[in-house]
Structure formats: structure tokens, C-alpha cells
Scaffold this motif. Structure first.
Motif, PDB file in Angstrom:
ATOM      1  N   UNK A 153       0.833  -1.204   0.000  1.00 16.70           N
ATOM      2  CA  UNK A 153       0.000   0.000   0.000  1.00 16.70           C
ATOM      3  C   UNK A 153       0.868   1.254   0.000  1.00 16.70           C
ATOM      4  N   UNK A 154       1.888   1.276   0.858  1.00 16.04           N
ATOM      5  CA  UNK A 154       2.776   2.441   0.915  1.00 16.04           C
ATOM      6  C   UNK A 154       3.487   2.650  -0.417  1.00 16.04           C
ATOM      7  N   UNK A 155       3.907   1.551  -1.053  1.00 16.49           N
ATOM      8  CA  UNK A 155       4.564   1.667  -2.354  1.00 16.49           C
ATOM      9  C   UNK A 155       3.609   2.239  -3.392  1.00 16.49           C
ATOM     10  N   UNK A 156       2.335   1.867  -3.302  1.00 17.37           N
ATOM     11  CA  UNK A 156       1.337   2.398  -4.225  1.00 17.37           C
ATOM     12  C   UNK A 156       1.054   3.873  -3.947  1.00 17.37           C
ATOM     13  N   UNK A 157       1.266   4.306  -2.707  1.00 15.29           N
ATOM     14  CA  UNK A 157       1.083   5.714  -2.347  1.00 15.29           C
ATOM     15  C   UNK A 157       2.255   6.584  -2.810  1.00 15.29           C
ATOM     16  N   UNK A 204      -2.356   8.660   3.001  1.00 16.20           N
ATOM     17  CA  UNK A 204      -2.532   7.475   2.166  1.00 16.20           C
ATOM     18  C   UNK A 204      -2.066   6.228   2.895  1.00 16.20           C
ATOM     19  N   UNK A 205      -0.950   6.338   3.623  1.00 19.72           N
ATOM     20  CA  UNK A 205      -0.417   5.201   4.376  1.00 19.72           C
ATOM     21  C   UNK A 205      -1.314   4.883   5.567  1.00 19.72           C
ATOM     22  N   UNK A 206      -1.628   5.903   6.352  1.00 22.15           N
ATOM     23  CA  UNK A 206      -2.434   5.680   7.555  1.00 22.15           C
ATOM     24  C   UNK A 206      -3.848   5.200   7.222  1.00 22.15           C
ATOM     25  N   UNK A 209      -5.159   3.807   1.734  1.00 25.20           N
ATOM     26  CA  UNK A 209      -5.997   4.257   0.635  1.00 25.20           C
ATOM     27  C   UNK A 209      -5.768   3.510  -0.677  1.00 25.20           C
ATOM     28  N   UNK A 210      -4.675   2.753  -0.766  1.00 24.19           N
ATOM     29  CA  UNK A 210      -4.363   2.061  -2.019  1.00 24.19           C
ATOM     30  C   UNK A 210      -4.528   0.547  -1.913  1.00 24.19           C
ATOM     31  N   UNK A 211      -5.308   0.094  -0.948  1.00 25.60           N
ATOM     32  CA  UNK A 211      -5.486  -1.347  -0.796  1.00 25.60           C
ATOM     33  C   UNK A 211      -6.223  -1.960  -1.989  1.00 25.60           C
ATOM     34  N   UNK A 212      -7.088  -1.186  -2.636  1.00 28.56           N
ATOM     35  CA  UNK A 212      -7.738  -1.697  -3.844  1.00 28.56           C
ATOM     36  C   UNK A 212      -6.696  -1.990  -4.924  1.00 28.56           C
ATOM     37  N   UNK A 213      -5.697  -1.123  -5.024  1.00 25.91           N
ATOM     38  CA  UNK A 213      -4.613  -1.336  -5.987  1.00 25.91           C
ATOM     39  C   UNK A 213      -3.834  -2.597  -5.647  1.00 25.91           C
ATOM     40  N   UNK A 214      -3.580  -2.803  -4.364  1.00 26.61           N
ATOM     41  CA  UNK A 214      -2.864  -4.007  -3.917  1.00 26.61           C
ATOM     42  C   UNK A 214      -3.666  -5.253  -4.265  1.00 26.61           C
ATOM     43  N   UNK A 215      -4.956  -5.218  -3.999  1.00 26.59           N
ATOM     44  CA  UNK A 215      -5.809  -6.373  -4.302  1.00 26.59           C
ATOM     45  C   UNK A 215      -5.867  -6.643  -5.803  1.00 26.59           C
TER      46      UNK A 215
END
Length: 277
Positions: A153-157, A204-206, A209-215
Motif C-alpha cells: 500500500x505504501x509503495x502504491x502511495x 494514504x499510508x495511515x 488508501x491504495x489497498x484496492x490497488x494491492x488487491x
């Protein structure tokens, strides 16, 4: 006189026995002190070895925990693609394409980056390769799973212009298997170390916010046939173990790669891309 002499000898015998007993007691005490001294000296020597080992380790790492690999050259530009992956390539370079499917919690991925990451960066900087990084969640049990998801997620942020260095920092800070790591406050601090201090990144990390991208990346990995990590695909074909194990073999495989670039994230069924024939 005979009686007196006999009494004198009887008086001396107990005295001699006492002296012998005292000497034995003193000898035993000396032995105990010597053994205690040996134990202390042994502990000191062991401590010295440990300290020396730590000093050597720090000196080898240069005190820089964020160093992965030994590449010191320029980096090709990185851009975020529509599917969330990050492409590293010089402008106009579209092939060959090396897809890097990875999980930041995966020790084998970290070892692969230490072994081949510099070669990927070099080939991309020379205009010989387009590297597409595809972080996803491989692990299915905690704490590994949650570690993996927070890092991805952090990488996607992370903005694309800082992404490659952040990617390397995540591997450098990889937590031990079985331990909770990649905590939000650390992920934010490592970004700040690279100059990324925009509050939107921390949010975004806290907020994950990018968990959809991870999934989505994890689902795409499954469709692409990725069953383990690290998993490299050159022009859509999974590379062999010889390429995974050798920078020279990776260079050979890239030099031999021909044809147009495959569809993003795809893999070709059957066969492998290898450096040796």
C-alpha cells in the motif's frame, strides 16, 4: 624423658594434620578463584568477539541500512502505469519488458534484488530494458500478510519520481519472518528520509488508501500464473533459475530477447526465457 618425648610427638601430629588440612583448603580456594577467573575472561573474550562482529558488519554496510545492491549509477525515469505498476525505462524504450512480481515481505525477493536489482537498473539506464515492478500480496497468514499489505500500500502511495529508492528502502527494512513490521509510522519516516513529506502520503499510508490497488495487483498476479516470488517474466516468459541466479545470465537473456512487448502483466504459457541455450 621417654614419657615426655612421647607426649611431644603426640602433640606435633595433630598440628601437622591441621597444617595439611589448611594447605588443602587454601589450594581448593585458589582453584576456585582460578576457575572463576577463567569464566570471567571467557565471557570478556566472547563479548569482544561479538563487538568485533558488530563493528565488521556495520563497516561493511557503511552504516547505511537502506543500501540494496551495489549500483551507484543514474536511474532511468520511473512512471506509474494505469494498472498501478511502476515502469522504469528511458523515454521511447518499450521492449524488452521485464516484469518483476514481488512481495516486500519475501526474503527471496530481497535476495534477488541484492543480486540482480543493480543489473536491472543498469540495463534500464542504458536503454536496453524496460523494467515493470509489480508488488502484490503473496502471503496469506499474519503477521506476514499484514506486513506485505502495508508495504505494498505504501509503495502504491509513493510518487513515481521517488518510487525506485523507496522500493529499495522497503527491502532494506524488511522485518524478520514472524515479526510485525512495516508499521505506518516507519513507512512514513522512510519516505520523509527521501524527501517525501507531503501530508497526502502520510494520509494514504495511515488510511490504507491504495489497498484496492494491492488487491488488483494480487488478482493480476494470479491470472498471470505467478505462484511464488520472486517471479520474473521477460517479454511474458518466466525466466529460468540460471537468470534468477546470475547478473551475467540476465544480461544475456535481455540481449537475446526479441519481438514486440507483450500485453502489460501477461505471461506466455510454456517455456522460459533463459540466458543459456
Amino acid at each position: 624423658m621417654a614419657i615426655g618425648g612421647s607426649m611431644s610427638e603426640q602433640g606435633r601430629e595433630p598440628s601437622a594434620r591441621r597444617r595439611l588440612a589448611d594447605e588443602r583448603a587454601r589450594a581448593a580456594a585458589r582453584g576456585r578463584r582460578q576457575r572463576a577467573l577463567l569464566v570471567v575472561l571467557g565471557a570478556v573474550a566472547l563479548a569482544a568477539v561479538v563487538v568485533a562482529a558488530v563493528v565488521v558488519l556495520v563497516s561493511r554496510n557503511g552504516g547505511d541500512e537502506s543500501a540494496i545492491g551495489d549500483y551507484k549509477g543514474a536511474l532511468a525515469p520511473a512512471t506509474r502505469q494505469q494498472d498501478g505498476s511502476v515502469a522504469m525505462a528511458k523515454p521511447g524504450v518499450n521492449a524488452p519488458v521485464l516484469d518483476v512480481w514481488e512481495d516486500f515481505q519475501c526474503p527471496a525477493c530481497k535476495a534477488m534484488e541484492e543480486r540482480l536489482g543493480g543489473t536491472m537498473k543498469q540495463l534500464a539506464a542504458e536503454g536496453k530494458l524496460k523494467v515493470v515492478y509489480r508488488p502484490f500480496q503473496l502471503f496469506q497468514q499474519d503477521p506476514l500478510m499484514s506486513n506485505s499489505r502495508r508495504a505494498a500500500n505504501a509503495a502504491a502511495c509513493m510518487p513515481a519520481d521517488h518510487w525506485i529508492k523507496y522500493h529499495d528502502r522497503l527491502y532494506a527494512e524488511q522485518p524478520e519472518e514472524g515479526k510485525k513490521g512495516f508499521l505506518p509510522q516507519d513507512l512514513i519516516q522512510w519516505a520523509a528520509d527521501l524527501g517525501v513529506t507531503d501530508p497526502s502520503f502520510a494520509a494514504c499510508v495511515n488510511g490504507e488508501q491504495k489497498m484496492d490497488t494491492v488487491d488488483q495487483a494480487s488478482a493480476q498476479a494470479g491470472k498471470a500464473g505467478v505462484d511464488s516470488t520472486p517471479y520474473l517474466a521477460l517479454n511474458g516468459r518466466k525466466v529460468g533459475g540460471d537468470v534468477l541466479g546470475s547478473p551475467d545470465e540476465l544480461k544475456k537473456a535481455v540481449a537475446k530477447a526479441t519481438g514486440s512487448a507483450p500485453a502489460p502483466g501477461s505471461t506466455r504459457p510454456g517455456g522460459t526465457a533463459a540466458g543459456r541455450q
